[in-house]
Design an enzyme around this catalytic site. Structure first.
Site, PDB file in Angstrom:
ATOM      1  N   SER A   1      22.730  30.906 -13.618  1.00 30.90           N
ATOM      2  CA  SER A   1      21.880  30.854 -14.815  1.00 30.90           C
ATOM      3  C   SER A   1      22.627  31.137 -16.114  1.00 30.90           C
ATOM      4  O   SER A   1      23.506  31.991 -16.176  1.00 30.90           O
ATOM      5  CB  SER A   1      20.760  31.884 -14.669  1.00 30.90           C
ATOM      6  OG  SER A   1      20.129  32.059 -15.906  1.00 30.90           O
TER       7      SER A   1
ATOM      8  N   HIS B   1      25.301  21.207 -17.412  1.00 28.43           N
ATOM      9  CA  HIS B   1      25.190  22.654 -17.623  1.00 28.43           C
ATOM     10  C   HIS B   1      26.543  23.325 -17.408  1.00 28.43           C
ATOM     11  O   HIS B   1      27.207  23.077 -16.413  1.00 28.43           O
ATOM     12  CB  HIS B   1      24.164  23.207 -16.633  1.00 28.43           C
ATOM     13  CG  HIS B   1      23.671  24.571 -16.978  1.00 28.43           C
ATOM     14  ND1 HIS B   1      24.498  25.657 -17.039  1.00 28.43           N
ATOM     15  CD2 HIS B   1      22.433  25.026 -17.269  1.00 28.43           C
ATOM     16  CE1 HIS B   1      23.782  26.724 -17.361  1.00 28.43           C
ATOM     17  NE2 HIS B   1      22.520  26.364 -17.520  1.00 28.43           N
TER      18      HIS B   1
ATOM     19  N   ARG C   1      24.485  24.467 -24.461  1.00 29.85           N
ATOM     20  CA  ARG C   1      25.111  24.011 -23.219  1.00 29.85           C
ATOM     21  C   ARG C   1      26.090  22.855 -23.416  1.00 29.85           C
ATOM     22  O   ARG C   1      27.143  22.816 -22.798  1.00 29.85           O
ATOM     23  CB  ARG C   1      24.016  23.568 -22.248  1.00 29.85           C
ATOM     24  CG  ARG C   1      23.194  24.743 -21.824  1.00 29.85           C
ATOM     25  CD  ARG C   1      22.018  24.347 -20.998  1.00 29.85           C
ATOM     26  NE  ARG C   1      21.327  25.572 -20.614  1.00 29.85           N
ATOM     27  CZ  ARG C   1      20.228  25.601 -19.898  1.00 29.85           C
ATOM     28  NH1 ARG C   1      19.665  24.491 -19.495  1.00 29.85           N
ATOM     29  NH2 ARG C   1      19.673  26.758 -19.587  1.00 29.85           N
TER      30      ARG C   1
ATOM     31  N   ARG D   1      18.948  19.985 -24.427  1.00 30.79           N
ATOM     32  CA  ARG D   1      17.891  20.990 -24.277  1.00 30.79           C
ATOM     33  C   ARG D   1      18.490  22.391 -24.363  1.00 30.79           C
ATOM     34  O   ARG D   1      19.505  22.673 -23.743  1.00 30.79           O
ATOM     35  CB  ARG D   1      17.203  20.816 -22.923  1.00 30.79           C
ATOM     36  CG  ARG D   1      16.177  21.882 -22.643  1.00 30.79           C
ATOM     37  CD  ARG D   1      15.413  21.594 -21.389  1.00 30.79           C
ATOM     38  NE  ARG D   1      16.151  21.817 -20.177  1.00 30.79           N
ATOM     39  CZ  ARG D   1      16.372  23.014 -19.619  1.00 30.79           C
ATOM     40  NH1 ARG D   1      15.939  24.110 -20.196  1.00 30.79           N
ATOM     41  NH2 ARG D   1      17.042  23.109 -18.487  1.00 30.79           N
TER      42      ARG D   1
ATOM     43  N   ALA E   1       4.827  21.486 -14.499  1.00 32.50           N
ATOM     44  CA  ALA E   1       4.060  20.617 -15.391  1.00 32.50           C
ATOM     45  C   ALA E   1       2.797  20.122 -14.684  1.00 32.50           C
ATOM     46  O   ALA E   1       1.675  20.326 -15.175  1.00 32.50           O
ATOM     47  CB  ALA E   1       4.927  19.449 -15.848  1.00 32.50           C
ATOM     48  N   GLY E   2       2.966  19.485 -13.531  1.00 31.90           N
ATOM     49  CA  GLY E   2       1.814  18.907 -12.832  1.00 31.90           C
ATOM     50  C   GLY E   2       0.876  19.974 -12.288  1.00 31.90           C
ATOM     51  O   GLY E   2      -0.359  19.816 -12.339  1.00 31.90           O
TER      52      GLY E   2
HETATM   53  C1  FAD Z   1      18.724  25.366 -10.815  1.00 32.76           C
HETATM   54  C2  FAD Z   1      17.866  25.162 -12.021  1.00 32.76           C
HETATM   55  C3  FAD Z   1      17.514  26.230 -12.812  1.00 32.76           C
HETATM   56  C4  FAD Z   1      16.717  26.057 -13.936  1.00 32.76           C
HETATM   57  N1  FAD Z   1      16.393  27.133 -14.707  1.00 32.76           N
HETATM   58  C5  FAD Z   1      15.606  26.956 -15.784  1.00 32.76           C
HETATM   59  C6  FAD Z   1      15.232  28.068 -16.589  1.00 32.76           C
HETATM   60  O1  FAD Z   1      15.605  29.202 -16.332  1.00 32.76           O
HETATM   61  N2  FAD Z   1      14.441  27.845 -17.658  1.00 32.76           N
HETATM   62  C7  FAD Z   1      13.983  26.596 -17.986  1.00 32.76           C
HETATM   63  O2  FAD Z   1      13.250  26.459 -18.961  1.00 32.76           O
HETATM   64  N3  FAD Z   1      14.303  25.536 -17.219  1.00 32.76           N
HETATM   65  C8  FAD Z   1      15.100  25.679 -16.139  1.00 32.76           C
HETATM   66  N4  FAD Z   1      15.438  24.601 -15.381  1.00 32.76           N
HETATM   67  C9  FAD Z   1      14.791  23.310 -15.641  1.00 32.76           C
HETATM   68  C10 FAD Z   1      13.372  23.340 -15.081  1.00 32.76           C
HETATM   69  O3  FAD Z   1      13.352  24.056 -13.880  1.00 32.76           O
HETATM   70  C11 FAD Z   1      12.810  21.950 -14.808  1.00 32.76           C
HETATM   71  O4  FAD Z   1      13.025  21.130 -15.907  1.00 32.76           O
HETATM   72  C12 FAD Z   1      11.310  22.030 -14.566  1.00 32.76           C
HETATM   73  O5  FAD Z   1      11.019  22.976 -13.578  1.00 32.76           O
HETATM   74  C13 FAD Z   1      10.749  20.676 -14.182  1.00 32.76           C
HETATM   75  O6  FAD Z   1       9.383  20.841 -13.878  1.00 32.76           O
HETATM   76  P1  FAD Z   1       8.464  19.598 -13.608  1.00 32.76           P
HETATM   77  O7  FAD Z   1       7.122  20.139 -13.254  1.00 32.76           O
HETATM   78  O8  FAD Z   1       8.561  18.633 -14.716  1.00 32.76           O
HETATM   79  O9  FAD Z   1       9.105  18.889 -12.316  1.00 32.76           O
HETATM   80  P2  FAD Z   1       9.461  19.433 -10.845  1.00 32.76           P
HETATM   81  O10 FAD Z   1       9.368  20.887 -10.713  1.00 32.76           O
HETATM   82  O11 FAD Z   1      10.722  18.752 -10.471  1.00 32.76           O
HETATM   83  O12 FAD Z   1       8.291  18.859  -9.969  1.00 32.76           O
HETATM   84  C14 FAD Z   1       8.209  17.496  -9.632  1.00 32.76           C
HETATM   85  C15 FAD Z   1       6.978  17.306  -8.787  1.00 32.76           C
HETATM   86  O13 FAD Z   1       6.745  15.926  -8.643  1.00 32.76           O
HETATM   87  C16 FAD Z   1       6.545  15.593  -7.285  1.00 32.76           C
HETATM   88  N5  FAD Z   1       6.958  14.208  -7.145  1.00 32.76           N
HETATM   89  C17 FAD Z   1       8.055  13.596  -7.652  1.00 32.76           C
HETATM   90  N6  FAD Z   1       8.028  12.290  -7.361  1.00 32.76           N
HETATM   91  C18 FAD Z   1       6.896  12.062  -6.659  1.00 32.76           C
HETATM   92  C19 FAD Z   1       6.314  10.917  -6.077  1.00 32.76           C
HETATM   93  N7  FAD Z   1       6.871   9.721  -6.182  1.00 32.76           N
HETATM   94  N8  FAD Z   1       5.166  11.071  -5.419  1.00 32.76           N
HETATM   95  C20 FAD Z   1       4.554  12.280  -5.302  1.00 32.76           C
HETATM   96  N9  FAD Z   1       5.053  13.392  -5.853  1.00 32.76           N
HETATM   97  C21 FAD Z   1       6.210  13.281  -6.522  1.00 32.76           C
HETATM   98  C22 FAD Z   1       7.353  16.607  -6.519  1.00 32.76           C
HETATM   99  O14 FAD Z   1       6.854  16.707  -5.209  1.00 32.76           O
HETATM  100  C23 FAD Z   1       7.086  17.850  -7.372  1.00 32.76           C
HETATM  101  O15 FAD Z   1       5.857  18.407  -7.017  1.00 32.76           O
HETATM  102  C24 FAD Z   1      16.256  24.764 -14.272  1.00 32.76           C
HETATM  103  C25 FAD Z   1      16.613  23.682 -13.478  1.00 32.76           C
HETATM  104  C26 FAD Z   1      17.438  23.867 -12.387  1.00 32.76           C
HETATM  105  C27 FAD Z   1      17.884  22.680 -11.619  1.00 32.76           C
END
Ligand code: FAD
Length: 670
Positions: free
Chosen positions: A284, A266, A337, A463, A44-45
């Site tokens: 998965s 999950h 799920r 989800r 996302a970020g």
């Molecule tokens: C094992 C696993 C498998 C998955 N497989 C799938 C899939 O196949 N398909 C699907 O759609 N979804 C899947 N998901 C869900 C999906 O991966 C996540 O929901 C998604 O990647 C979250 O992305 P995000 O960018 O929101 O956060 P994240 O990827 O968690 O990134 C968070 C970011 O925030 C930063 N951060 C956090 N707090 C702070 C702070 N206080 N200060 C500075 N930086 C901070 C971290 O450093 C990081 O860069 C899976 C999840 C898991 C656990």
């Protein structure tokens, strides 16, 4: 404060287009004078930072890892949804929208979900253009597979490493901007507070995790993309560093927190092995395309397996209970799920679990080996193949599709899943709840945005698989870059925001005081000691099944643990150095508050919906007997909580959900 979701008027299919046509734009020269902070560089970020910088804004991006490449998003395995209808199996934007709203048990905002479906196709085009190596079919076209809760194949994937490949795409887009100086990247920095000036988010306080230095950073808008809070359970499939601090800190500064109790447990994770485990591993959901889930039909067989006296391969076909196929013939092993997890729990609670702890079910590929093997033998013109040959050919196909997942399983469990079925059990995986945002992805604080898993998102109470990556990238590549511009068009004459103000000073002081407290507390217990206790309460009393008595107990117990934590936590080392215990202490302190609000929210929602199962709210008869019972009359709202000091004192504000384009129905997968 009244909640205004700011959903545009007009038919659902036109809302986003009309909105984009009418918003204010910032001209390219003015974008150069505007700074945006993005906290988090996961999918996302990372996608948001790259896109905003490409548009011309000055971006400051923060992550606590040593590189954006290590964000938890990298762990995503199975895939990403998009309504491309490449398979010609009847998919459309409407169907993706419909499946997502239904999958979320009718607890999400229609307009946002429709927009998500609408931009889903663009995400795939964008990622392919970046070079993301999605799986392709024989003819070279992008391949798809199915995930739970849907009847079409719309999931794009890169073996079992989809998140990694997508993150590399976003990361390279970011790198281009880092090289141009349009993104200033702050690795190993943790945001510890947001700074508001005149009611608007104007900056953050961050700690340099290498030197311990506390820094002030200003901007015209702040975007939080800090991921989910599943680690409130201590054990989860999330990366161990995943935490709620950024989201919780903004909550304390005025951002409402929505639906904290909506958690995804999950169904296909590697079962727990003991008390010293620090995380759980996902297998998965894509495996449910080919794996069949079962337990022994006879209790004596289950007992023999639990005692190690019988092997699964020794149980005859007719002595097995493929309970998902039995209970849900229409969706079978591909039910959503929440449904699959509860069904596994039900079998295990009834004594049919298949490992020593009784908390595991089988995920078996034997049928798929034969099915694919026969097909391969035909393709290769092999006449009368032996049974062994068929299995060998079938296993090669499974290896091609899921090889790395099988390898991972074997490394962890030390059993070969090509020879014996995998064992799986539900585990905490994803949080649908999060910071409340309006249609613009803005929180209840002006200029403060929240995207990706950190926001309360488009997934309602449950989800569907492969839709988190879709939402995170939709937010970052295609939604926020428009909506934030509309807000920033008012800031073209503001000029650089000073960090010398009282607001920055006060926020910095608060952060420093807390760090000093931890360093001087001289308690006797480690941070993990408290985190594990919190996790146990969460799993036992706010886990897969919840009831009033347990939720009340959980609130009281979490409060007690929190009070003990502040008296007795021990943080070794110093503040002016890399100190992982200090980092953890701050995060667990926030989990200890969030956990209580989570239980309060679960208590307030006296209905079963999606991942939130209240034992008091179950269908008592008819075809749906035993299934979750939703209550649309009283609970068709987003529960958003305003911070008032103690979590127990949080005040509820409701966003009533309107369903104009989808009829509210009982969710059935039978
Ligand atoms: C094992 C696993 C498998 C998955 N497989 C799938 C899939 O196949 N398909 C699907 O759609 N979804 C899947 N998901 C869900 C999906 O991966 C996540 O929901 C998604 O990647 C979250 O992305 P995000 O960018 O929101 O956060 P994240 O990827 O968690 O990134 C968070 C970011 O925030 C930063 N951060 C956090 N707090 C702070 C702070 N206080 N200060 C500075 N930086 C901070 C971290 O450093 C990081 O860069 C899976 C999840 C898991 C656990």
């Amino acid at each position: 404060m009244a909640l205004d979701s700011k959903v545009p008027e007009g038919p659902i299919k036109d809302k986003w287009t009309t909105y984009k046509d009418k918003i204010n734009l910032v001209n390219p020269a003015n974008k150069r004078n505007i700074d945006i902070i993005v906290v988090g560089t996961g999918l996302a970020g990372g996608s948001a930072a790259a896109t905003l910088a490409e548009l011309g804004y000055n971006v400051k991006a923060f992550c606590y890892q040593d590189s954006p490449r290590r964000a938890h998003s990298i762990a995503a395995q199975g895939g990403i949804n998009a309504a491309k209808n490449y398979q010609g199996d009847g998919d459309s934007n409407y169907r993706l929208f419909y499946d997502t709203v239904k999958g979320g048990d009718y607890r999400s905002r229609e307009a946002n979900v429709y927009r998500l479906a609408e931009v889903s196709g663009n995400i795939i085009d964008q990622c392919v253009a970046q070079g993301v190596p999605f799986a392709r079919e024989y003819g070279g076209l992008l391949d798809n597979r199915s995930f739970g809760g849907v009847l079409v194949s719309r999931t794009f994937y890169a073996k079992g490493q989809t998140g990694q490949q997508l993150l590399l795409g976003a990361y390279s887009a970011m790198n281009r901007q880092i090289a141009r100086g349009k993104i200033q990247m702050y690795n190993r920095h943790e945001m510890l507070d947001v700074v508001k000036v005149d009611g608007k988010a104007r900056g953050i306080i961050a700690r340099n995790l290498i030197t311990g230095e506390i820094e002030r950073h200003s901007a015209h808008a702040v975007v939080i993309a800090s991921g989910g809070y599943g680690n409130v359970y201590f054990l989860s499939t999330n990366a161990m560093g995943s935490n709620a601090t950024a989201a919780w800190k903004i909550h304390k500064k005025g951002a409402y927190f929505a639906n904290p109790c909506y958690t995804q447990i999950h169904p296909t994770c590697i079962p727990r092995s003991g008390d010293y485990q620090s995380k759980l591993t996902l297998m998965s959901e894509s495996l449910r395309n080919d794996g069949r889930i079962w337990v022994p039909a006879k209790i004596e067989d289950a007992k023999a397996i639990q005692q190690g006296k019988l092997k699964p391969t020794e149980i005859a076909e007719e002595e097995r209970d493929y309970y998902l196929e039995r209970r849900y013939p229409a969706f079978g092993n591909l039910v959503p799920r929440d449904v699959a997890s509860r069904a596994a729990k039900e079998r295990c609670d009834a004594g049919y679990g298949v490992n020593a702890t009784g908390e595991a079910v089988y995920l078996d590929f034997a049928t798929a080996f034969v099915r694919y093997g026969i097909e391969q033998a035909k393709i290769h013109g092999i006449k009368n193949p032996s049974k062994e040959k068929i299995i060998e050919l079938g296993q090669a196909i499974i290896e091609e599709k899921y090889g790395n997942l099988f390898q991972m399983y074997e490394k962890i469990i030390a059993e070969n899943p090509y020879e014996t079925p995998m064992m799986i059990y539900p585990a905490t995986h994803y949080t649908m709840g999060g910071v409340w945002v309006d249609y613009n992805l803005m929180t209840t604080v002006d200029g403060l945005y929240c995207i990706g898993e950190a926001n309360f998102s488009d997934h309602g109470a449950n989800r569907l698989g492969a839709s988190a990556l879709m939402q995170g990238l939709a937010d970052g590549y295609f939604v926020l870059p428009y909506t934030i511009g509309d807000y920033l068009s008012n800031d073209i004459r503001t000029g650089t925001i000073s960090t010398d103000s009282k607001e920055f000073e006060d926020a910095e002081e608060e952060v420093t005081d807390r760090i000093n407290f931890f360093m001087n507390n001289n308690g006797t217990k480690s941070v993990d000691y408290f985190h594990k206790r919190l996790g146990k309460v969460m799993w036992d009393k706010v886990g897969m099944a919840r009831n009033e008595k347990h939720l009340k107990e959980a609130m009281a117990e979490i409060k007690n643990i929190r009070e003990e934590f502040w008296k007795d936590v021990k943080v070794p080392g110093n503040a002016n150095e890399m100190n992982l215990e200090l980092e953890k202490a701050g995060r667990v302190a926030d989990f200890l508050e969030l956990g209580e609000l989570f239980a309060k929210d679960a208590l307030d929602r006296n209905e079963s919906c999606g991942g939130h199962f209240r034992e008091e709210s179950v269908e008592l008869d008819g075809e749906q007997k035993g299934e979750a019972k939703r209550n649309d009359t009283d609970y068709a709202y987003v529960a958003t909580w305003e911070y008032k000091g103690e979590p127990a004192d949080a005040v509820l504000h409701k966003e009533e959900l309107e369903f104009k384009d989808i009829e509210l129905k009982q969710r059935s997968y039978k």
